[in-house]
Motif scaffolding. Sequence first.
Motif: not given
Length: 210
Positions: A12-21, A65-72
């Motif tokens: 959940p926190p990674l998805n939230w940050l990924a949405q912003k990016l 590494d967590g963010l690139d997966g969430a962005l993908a």
Amino acid sequence: MLDARLIPLTRPPLNWLAQKLDRRGITADQATLGGFAIGMLSVPLLAFEWYAAALLAIILNRLSDGLDGALARIQGLSDAGGFLDIVLDFIFYSAVGFGFLLANPEQNAFWAALLMLSFVGTGTTFLAFAIMANKYHLDSPDYPQKSLYYMGGLTEGTETIVALILFCLFPAYFPWLAGIFAAMCWITTVARIRAGFTTLNALSPRVRVE
């Protein structure tokens, strides 16, 4: 071993940050490459024994590494992105071991070399089985979000992150910590070899070549 339990908590926190990016136009591949560049800074930082700064670089690398997966997952999974991610991860892991070798060759050389060899074992068994799993269309039920078949074990991503952090927090104990983690890696490697061979032997009949 811990990844399957922790991923639902960190997603959940990674998805939230990924949405912003994503709204800022940052792609998953850019996050992968940027995180790798930051992570590789840990090598000279470790060589100069600037352990706090190296720890920050390692943490930022693992965050990316967590963010690139969430962005993908937002932008669409790709085989190219999955390939880039896993290859750079294994290069980074071994690079940290090399950094500790440079920091104190007399104390750390043997244990850093053993650690890097251990990463070869876990990495090759992981990637080799992923290739065969794709050939036989095997699913990874515990990690359906991964681009590659994710073969678990005693030392997965979470355990590796913990080990790298402990190395930086307690550099004087690197030989002990690296030795313990290397042993854990070899337990994983042997278990993967056994499980992979058994699985593929049941799936693939032997073909006589004339």
